[in-house]
Design an enzyme around this catalytic site. Sequence first.
Site, PDB file in Angstrom:
ATOM      1  N   GLU A 179       0.683  -1.407  -0.299  1.00  0.00           N
ATOM      2  CA  GLU A 179      -0.058   0.151   0.324  1.00  0.00           C
ATOM      3  C   GLU A 179       0.668   1.436   0.059  1.00  0.00           C
ATOM      4  O   GLU A 179       0.703   2.415  -0.862  1.00  0.00           O
ATOM      5  CB  GLU A 179      -1.089  -0.247   1.062  1.00  0.00           C
ATOM      6  CG  GLU A 179      -1.962  -0.935   1.923  1.00  0.00           C
ATOM      7  CD  GLU A 179      -3.068  -0.246   0.355  1.00  0.00           C
ATOM      8  OE1 GLU A 179      -3.044   0.805  -0.191  1.00  0.00           O
ATOM      9  OE2 GLU A 179      -4.061  -1.301   0.144  1.00  0.00           O
ATOM     10  N   SER A 197     -29.305 -27.586  50.175  1.00  0.00           N
ATOM     11  CA  SER A 197     -28.295 -28.252  51.593  1.00  0.00           C
ATOM     12  C   SER A 197     -27.496 -27.163  51.661  1.00  0.00           C
ATOM     13  O   SER A 197     -26.373 -27.689  52.292  1.00  0.00           O
ATOM     14  CB  SER A 197     -28.304 -29.096  51.695  1.00  0.00           C
ATOM     15  OG  SER A 197     -29.942 -30.149  52.201  1.00  0.00           O
TER      16      SER A 197
END
Length: 771
Positions: A63, A325
């Site tokens: 690029e 429990s």
Amino acid sequence: MLIAGIGYYYMLPKELFNDPFATVVNDFRGELLSARIADDGQWRFPEVEALPEKYEVALLMFEDQHFYRHPGVNPLAIGRALWQNLTASETVSGGSTISMQVIRLSRKGKSRSVKEKLVEMALATRLELRYSKSSILKLYASHAPFGGNTVGLNAAAWRYFQRPPKNLSWAEAALLAILPNQPSLLFPGKRNEKLLDKRNRLLQRLYNAGAMDEISFELAKAEPLPDGPARLPQKADHFLSYLAQSGAKGKVTNSSVDGFLQDRVNSVLNAHHALLKTDGIHNAAVLVLDVKSNQVMAYAGNVPESGSEHAGAVDVIQAPRSTGSLLKPLLYASLLDEGLILPKTLIPDVPTFYTDFAPKNFTRKYDGVVHADMAISRSLNVPAVNMLKMYGYPKFHQKLRDLGMTTLNNPPGFYGLSMILGGSEGTLWDMANIYAGMSRTLNNHSSRRFTTDYQGYAFASFESKDFEANREVPSLNASSVWFAFKAMLEVYRPAEDASWKLYSSARKVAWKTGTSFGYRDGWAIGVTPEYVVGVWVGNADGEGRPGLTGIKAAAPLMFDVFDLLPETTWFKPPKSELVTAIVDRETGFLSSPYSAKVDTVEIPKVGLRTTTSPYHQRVHLDKTERFRVNAGCYPLKDIVTKNWLVLPPKEAEYYKKKNPMYLDLPPLMPGCEDTSLSLMVMDMIYPQENAALYIPIAQDGVRSELVFEATHRESDIELFWHLDDVYIGSTLSKHEISLKPSPGDHIITIIDPEGNQFKRKFRVLSKESEE
């Protein structure tokens, strides 16, 4: 010039991009666990923190080779693009620098006219004045399009290659460098020769520039193109949802979760689900915590394969459910912590009735009395209620809140004594955290009272969460936790459920199960010095199923998860908090002069403040030891003196059924008065004192009967019953009688042949008074 300068200075927006980001969670290795698409439907991961070298080299080669030398605009590239476009009579090159492309991406959808190009050039130079070159590269890599709804390098690396950018190969880096230039070239089902040619030409340029050696170049060219974007990993969806709700939406969370362990936990969860769903049980959750680092290792909020038809999206780890429990060991430790009991203290275990609450043991059987630690090991309900009554439910309510139980939003009276049997709701997150906090307390015990941050400590470490840290809260002493975990280590279950033994592991694990009323929730939590594994099993919609118990449905899953973990150790006793004491062997209290048998054992130091045994008394017998006597009716020289275990009548009635060695107190010799003992010879099992009772009316309109039950020290004695001073009958051996008292206040009186009396007040409610 001044106005132009001011305009140039302010022409660049303060915020270039305000796009929503996907929510991402990584494991502790940086591997992607789960991700959720951004609100605009794009797979746009949060901005990259650093670019991998291969990708940066490939990107600049393709690029903008002069990126680090130009001020945002490259005049040579612009000139070359103009010449190429003029000679080709079409736009074949744009000449844009990476800085200009960042500006174009931020301006979204602007036309590619000459005017817009000039604006981009001006903004690009301004961009270079505000941002460093490396920041501009990161902005580009974070917002560049990579085909379809994939935006940014992070998302592209995972969707196309299923790995983080730092692990990209040269071929993969080159492909992602060119893809934003023409993202439509990569399309599933196409041969994509043009894209392959462009990638290989870039690889040739990189090889020519010396970026890679010949072998790497040839291997890179041989790599095939991906078929298209793949689905992202979704290993911990519920954890991701939890993080998003906790402030991490649109961010990357680098968590403590172990991705490999998460995968295996999901597999185990799915395997158990395949069996559970045949019984109509469709949901389950697993939480694994690292105790020492205070972090989450695995978080499976529901069965991955349960699907939407069975509420598979519900995160059960954070859902309040009846605790069953699970609170019993916490109560036991709290009682020990305050010197109210010792580990072996006898606790009543007989049918108990309150105005609107009648706890029952799971087996509907009772021992009369049971040692406190065995009550926890066997998960007995009635002793647990008696222990909570001893401790005080308002105080226990506050203790649980202090320990980190965040779901107790109602006052203590709302829950009452039922709190200990699942009358309150808790989350798997809170419960696992509390048990892990207890484990850490025992790991770090000292001679002083240890305080720690129980609440919120096991959160995955990630930057976006600002939770309470280093919060000082009252904790449990290490000695109390030690005895609680010892009781949890020695788990016992009823004979008819002997299959529990199959669930035990080769390693030592302190574990507790829980089952809610109506078989709606099954729990199992296991603790070692290194890990806590918490499991919930049930249906997210609350539907109960027969057999949905903690021991059958949750415990096997918990132990299978423990088998995935590294080898564990066991806790060392907190010697600095223990003291040697002489304890009554039968009752578990501190020994008294009347104790028949004693043991020298270690107890918590605070246990020295407990009382001596109230159940042993000194009795005087005749020489045959068949009768109780005293000096007023029997020769003093012939009296035999013994220490005797004397339980209250109700407890004795049930205790001797399971303990044939228990001997009832001998009766008084005829002609002797009891001057040595003040004993309760009988008691009422039902109803309790001042009970309010309602007699239901059957469908045929006939009022039902109430069954009254009593007990006497002499099992074969006859008792005479009176209701409001009116004789109503007698009972022999089994002292039960059925009555239909009218609405109002009553007194029932029981008399034995020796003239001993017992009275109990109660009230019968009419339908109107009940309403």
